[in-house]
Design an enzyme around this catalytic site. Structure first.
Site, PDB file in Angstrom:
ATOM      1  N   HIS A  56      78.602  -2.375   6.891  1.00  9.86           N
ATOM      2  CA  HIS A  56      77.667  -3.131   6.060  1.00  9.86           C
ATOM      3  C   HIS A  56      78.215  -4.532   5.785  1.00  9.86           C
ATOM      4  O   HIS A  56      78.877  -4.769   4.786  1.00  9.86           O
ATOM      5  CB  HIS A  56      77.455  -2.363   4.752  1.00  9.86           C
ATOM      6  CG  HIS A  56      76.287  -2.823   3.955  1.00  9.86           C
ATOM      7  ND1 HIS A  56      75.482  -1.954   3.245  1.00  9.86           N
ATOM      8  CD2 HIS A  56      75.765  -4.056   3.719  1.00  9.86           C
ATOM      9  CE1 HIS A  56      74.534  -2.626   2.624  1.00  9.86           C
ATOM     10  NE2 HIS A  56      74.685  -3.910   2.901  1.00  9.86           N
ATOM     11  N   HIS A  58      77.182  -8.796   5.867  1.00 10.07           N
ATOM     12  CA  HIS A  58      76.179  -9.858   6.026  1.00 10.07           C
ATOM     13  C   HIS A  58      76.867 -11.079   6.619  1.00 10.07           C
ATOM     14  O   HIS A  58      77.701 -11.704   5.963  1.00 10.07           O
ATOM     15  CB  HIS A  58      75.537 -10.190   4.674  1.00 10.07           C
ATOM     16  CG  HIS A  58      74.780  -9.047   4.080  1.00 10.07           C
ATOM     17  ND1 HIS A  58      73.458  -8.786   4.398  1.00 10.07           N
ATOM     18  CD2 HIS A  58      75.152  -8.087   3.206  1.00 10.07           C
ATOM     19  CE1 HIS A  58      73.057  -7.715   3.728  1.00 10.07           C
ATOM     20  NE2 HIS A  58      74.068  -7.271   3.005  1.00 10.07           N
ATOM     21  N   ASN A  90      69.092  -8.942   7.568  1.00  9.77           N
ATOM     22  CA  ASN A  90      68.324  -9.878   6.738  1.00  9.77           C
ATOM     23  C   ASN A  90      68.760 -11.323   6.961  1.00  9.77           C
ATOM     24  O   ASN A  90      69.223 -12.015   6.066  1.00  9.77           O
ATOM     25  CB  ASN A  90      68.402  -9.493   5.256  1.00  9.77           C
ATOM     26  CG  ASN A  90      69.819  -9.422   4.715  1.00  9.77           C
ATOM     27  OD1 ASN A  90      70.783  -9.311   5.472  1.00  9.77           O
ATOM     28  ND2 ASN A  90      69.947  -9.492   3.400  1.00  9.77           N
ATOM     29  N   HIS A 177      68.557   1.081   1.741  1.00  3.49           N
ATOM     30  CA  HIS A 177      68.876   0.400   0.487  1.00  3.49           C
ATOM     31  C   HIS A 177      68.000   1.067  -0.580  1.00  3.49           C
ATOM     32  O   HIS A 177      66.806   0.786  -0.671  1.00  3.49           O
ATOM     33  CB  HIS A 177      68.554  -1.092   0.624  1.00  3.49           C
ATOM     34  CG  HIS A 177      68.678  -1.890  -0.636  1.00  3.49           C
ATOM     35  ND1 HIS A 177      69.596  -2.893  -0.787  1.00  3.49           N
ATOM     36  CD2 HIS A 177      67.995  -1.840  -1.805  1.00  3.49           C
ATOM     37  CE1 HIS A 177      69.469  -3.432  -1.987  1.00  3.49           C
ATOM     38  NE2 HIS A 177      68.495  -2.807  -2.637  1.00  3.49           N
ATOM     39  N   HIS A 230      75.515   1.541  -0.088  1.00  2.02           N
ATOM     40  CA  HIS A 230      76.104   1.200  -1.396  1.00  2.02           C
ATOM     41  C   HIS A 230      75.694   2.113  -2.564  1.00  2.02           C
ATOM     42  O   HIS A 230      75.060   1.686  -3.524  1.00  2.02           O
ATOM     43  CB  HIS A 230      75.840  -0.260  -1.753  1.00  2.02           C
ATOM     44  CG  HIS A 230      74.463  -0.786  -1.441  1.00  2.02           C
ATOM     45  ND1 HIS A 230      73.293  -0.162  -1.826  1.00  2.02           N
ATOM     46  CD2 HIS A 230      74.097  -1.907  -0.765  1.00  2.02           C
ATOM     47  CE1 HIS A 230      72.270  -0.869  -1.417  1.00  2.02           C
ATOM     48  NE2 HIS A 230      72.716  -1.928  -0.772  1.00  2.02           N
ATOM     49  N   ASP A 303      79.656  -4.405   2.053  1.00  5.56           N
ATOM     50  CA  ASP A 303      78.476  -5.168   1.625  1.00  5.56           C
ATOM     51  C   ASP A 303      78.866  -6.629   1.394  1.00  5.56           C
ATOM     52  O   ASP A 303      78.433  -7.261   0.429  1.00  5.56           O
ATOM     53  CB  ASP A 303      77.835  -4.554   0.374  1.00  5.56           C
ATOM     54  CG  ASP A 303      76.419  -5.099   0.125  1.00  5.56           C
ATOM     55  OD1 ASP A 303      75.894  -5.831   0.984  1.00  5.56           O
ATOM     56  OD2 ASP A 303      75.838  -4.799  -0.950  1.00  5.56           O
ATOM     57  N   HIS A 307      77.625 -16.304  -0.290  1.00  5.80           N
ATOM     58  CA  HIS A 307      76.639 -17.267  -0.792  1.00  5.80           C
ATOM     59  C   HIS A 307      77.305 -18.623  -0.964  1.00  5.80           C
ATOM     60  O   HIS A 307      78.489 -18.693  -1.329  1.00  5.80           O
ATOM     61  CB  HIS A 307      76.071 -16.822  -2.140  1.00  5.80           C
ATOM     62  CG  HIS A 307      75.222 -15.599  -2.080  1.00  5.80           C
ATOM     63  ND1 HIS A 307      74.004 -15.567  -1.423  1.00  5.80           N
ATOM     64  CD2 HIS A 307      75.404 -14.352  -2.592  1.00  5.80           C
ATOM     65  CE1 HIS A 307      73.484 -14.356  -1.548  1.00  5.80           C
ATOM     66  NE2 HIS A 307      74.313 -13.607  -2.241  1.00  5.80           N
TER      67      HIS A 307
END
EC number: 3.5.2.3
Length: 428
Positions: A56, A58, A90, A177, A230, A303, A307
């Site tokens: 997992h 991103h 995503n 999710h 998660h 996860d 950002h």
């Protein structure tokens, strides 16, 4: 091909051994192996694990390269001891077609720091209305086996059922999710005493648990595989435990931050602690640790959610949800699980390499540290203690909840098919 001799490492935390890497594979494991012309890594007191696998991650590319790229994300993964990561769907555009997942897969191959296995979206545009091109993504060069709308829940039961039926044909898995959207409208943190005192919108445990209960029943009905992303509540643990007692094909993951941090930290109003699912209570944290120890929860997944600074340096309500985690995951697991005596280093290998590789059907990863196996390896110094300084991160983003916190353990070396990607704690 080059040779490397890792001398005196404790394989999976056991007796000290030498490990000789020849090219891309482990040639020998034993005592007193002669180095010959091999590069020698002195590893006395260190733990040798199979390369870590993250289910997992991103990586944000394509579309949000201001947060992370495949290159910077895989560098962060290597520093954290990972030799393979699953890149969530995503992105912008969403990874819901063969073309996009192949783009991510090729970027991973070009980066060279770890293997990148794209995760395909379950529904077109993550909108939950129409199944994405699951078969085409599986048949593509990327060979997608895991599908998830992570960031959003597949809340339509019919769509979820159809997805489970579809992936059954090629032994795929739907990674859910679990978040009932109607129960979490306006949610800012865990629903409980702290949210009531702070006046912030609550994200109730039942919003997670109700979806998990539905989906394990659907997976059993269809005879397919479902993986819960998660996991964050004690109630969710009990549902997974019950589903496994039935013999159903259900797996689950927990993040490092849900093993350590609680909703009490939100009293600071620091958006660094804003995450989805939210930080829960101390009782939830302890239940998650116990479930990871007894195998109810199959694996740890980061996860990793990078950002840019401006998305976290703002008021709580406007802040983005998520934390980076690749570079600190193993240290948090050592602190919460190993140093507390809940699992040993062989257990870490199982929960952070073997099982995630099995769930993702990743050949060549999560393999035993023995002769003839691929040389995907991680060397850890468990005696190390250091204060987390995100200024030194390989990730493009700095949104870590551990800044200034002392954590144990450090990855000194990472090997991807025999090639060192990290040497003495630094990128090779």
């Amino acid at each position: 091909m080059s040779k490397t001799l890792i001398r005196g490492a404790k394989v999976l935390g056991g007796e000290a051994s030498d490990v000789l890497i020849d090219g891309t594979v482990i040639e020998r494991v034993g005592i007193g192996i002669e180095a010959g012309d091999a590069t020698v890594v002195e590893a006395e007191g260190q733990i040798l694990l199979p390369g870590l696998v993250d289910l997992h991650t991103h990586l944000r590319e394509p579309g949000r390269e201001d947060s992370e790229t495949v290159l910077t994300g895989t560098r962060a993964a290597a520093v954290g001891g990972f030799t393979a990561v699953h890149a969530m769907a995503n992105t912008f555009p969403v990874a819901d077609t063969a073309g996009v997942v192949e783009q991510v897969w090729r970027l991973g191959r070009e980066s060279g720091y770890c293997d990148v296995q794209p995760v395909g979206a379950v529904t077109v545009g993550l909108e939950g209305k129409q199944l994405a091109e699951l078969g085409a993504m599986h048949d593509s060069a990327a060979g997608v086996r895991v599908f998830s709308d992570d960031g959003k829940c597949v809340d339509d039961a019919v769509i979820m059922r159809r997805a489970l039926e579809y992936v059954k044909a090629f032994d795929g898995v739907i990674a859910q999710h679990a978040q009932e959207p109607r129960l979490t409208e306006g949610a800012q943190m865990n629903e409980g005493i702290v949210s009531a005192e702070l006046g912030l919108g609550g994200w109730p445990a039942v919003a997670e648990e109700s979806i998990i209960a539905r989906d394990v029943l659907l997976a059993a009905h269809v005879g397919s595989r479902v993986h819960i992303c998660h996991l964050s509540t004690a109630g969710s643990v009990e549902i997974i435990r019950w589903a496994k007692s039935k013999g159903w094909n259900v797996t689950a993951e927990v993040t490092p931050h849900h093993l350590l941090l609680t909703d009490e930290l939100v009293r600071s109003y620091n958006p660094i602690y804003k995450v989805n699912p939210p930080l829960r209570t101390e009782a939830d944290v302890l239940a998650l640790r116990e479930a990871l120890a007894d195998g109810t929860i199959d694996c740890v997944a980061t996860d990793h959610a990078p950002h840019p600074h401006e998305d976290k340096d703002c008021e709580w309500a406007a802040a983005a949800m998520g934390m980076v985690g690749l570079e600190t995951a193993l240290s948090v697991v050592q602190q919460t699980m190993v140093d507390t005596g809940l699992i040993d280093w062989a257990g870490v290998a199982d929960r952070m390499s073997v099982r995630p590789a099995q769930i993702g059907r990743l050949a060549g990863h999560g393999r035993p540290v023995s002769a003839g196996e691929p040389a995907n390896l991680t060397l850890v110094d468990p005696a190390y203690r250091g204060v987390v300084d995100p200024a030194g991160f390989a990730s493009r983003s700095r949104n870590t909840p551990y800044q200034g916190r002392e954590l144990p353990g450090r990855v000194t070396h990472t090997f991807l098919r025999g090639r060192a990607t990290v040497v003495d704690g630094n990128l090779a």
